[in-house]
Design an enzyme around this catalytic site. Structure first.
Site, PDB file in Angstrom:
ATOM      1  N   LYS A 236      30.765  39.640 -50.648  1.00  0.00           N
ATOM      2  CA  LYS A 236      30.943  38.685 -51.744  1.00  0.00           C
ATOM      3  C   LYS A 236      30.083  39.057 -52.946  1.00  0.00           C
ATOM      4  CE  LYS A 236      28.873  34.732 -52.037  1.00  0.00           C
ATOM      5  NZ  LYS A 236      28.363  33.363 -51.812  1.00  0.00           N
TER       6      LYS A 236
ATOM      7  N   ASP B 116      34.061  32.863 -52.169  1.00  0.00           N
ATOM      8  CA  ASP B 116      32.990  31.970 -51.745  1.00  0.00           C
ATOM      9  C   ASP B 116      33.615  30.714 -51.155  1.00  0.00           C
ATOM     10  OD1 ASP B 116      33.996  30.591 -53.919  1.00  0.00           O
ATOM     11  OD2 ASP B 116      32.033  30.310 -54.887  1.00  0.00           O
TER      12      ASP B 116
END
Length: 226
Positions: A120, A138
């Site tokens: 991420k 996320d």
């Protein structure tokens, strides 16, 4: 969500916010990387409060190493998991100096080798710092993708793969930010605000949450008083 609906979904996001930006404050690619590492399990608002003074003092890996772990902790002690995050930031700074000429690499594999950097974080840095068409999934994006039917999946990697596949080319650069902001401010975790959502007619979420105060949603997703 059908192909035509997906295009319309993004078109509406683009119409309302043509040039979305990260809400994390940063000075350069290095401070962006540090801010994203610090933002894990923390809010952007909280990270910004902690890093404003830090980034006035520290803008390079060398300056961070000189500050040291204890010095960094003093700046970020209001952020969750600050002890482990400070350790990772110092370690990744040392690695950037030793292996990358103090520059943030424009390479996913190299980024993911840095302490405290996962998929991420790497995707955020690639997108924001280098303009790569990456989508960092996320909690907000994972929720929006599943709840709306845009790109349902059981884990973040599956959702990322589906978003990469279904997001039309014109919208790929900004998709990451549009979806995060939509999840943060409208498609909220506890109670999505369907009554004011401009995507409500395209969204698979049922039942739609009713508006407060006796208002009723109009066809374009705005609220009117009953």
């Amino acid at each position: 969500m059908k192909k035509a609906d997906i295009f319309e979904f993004y078109r509406r996001l683009a119409e309302r916010n043509p040039a979305p930006e990260t809400e994390l404050e940063y000075v350069n690619a290095y401070t962006l990387l540090v801010a994203v590492v610090l933002s894990a399990q923390a809010t952007d608002v909280g990270v910004n409060k902690a890093t404003r003074a830090l980034f006035r003092e520290v803008q390079t890996p060398e300056a961070m190493v000189a500050l040291g772990e204890e010095g960094l902790k003093e700046h970020i002690k209001t952020i969750g998991l600050f002890n482990s995050k400070a350790k990772n930031v110092i370690a990744l700074s040392q690695m950037l100096i030793a292996e990358h000429g103090s520059e943030v690499p424009r390479d996913r594999a190299a980024l993911e080798r840095l302490p405290g950097v996962g998929r991420k974080t790497a995707n955020v840095v690639l997108n924001v710092a280098f303009g790569e068409e990456t989508i960092a999934v996320d909690t907000h994006i994972f929720r929006v993708a599943n709840r709306t039917g845009l790109a349902p999946g059981k884990d973040v990697v599956k959702v990322e793969e589906k978003l990469e596949k279904v997001t039309p080319k014109p919208f790929r650069s900004h998709a990451h930010h549009w979806l995060i902001l939509h999840g943060r401010y409208i498609c909220k975790a506890r109670r999505p605000e369907c009554w004011r959502c401009f995507e409500a007619d395209l969204c698979a979420y049922r039942p739609k949450t009713p508006p407060p105060g006796g208002s009723i949603p109009t066809q374009d997703g705005r609220a009117s008083i009953a």
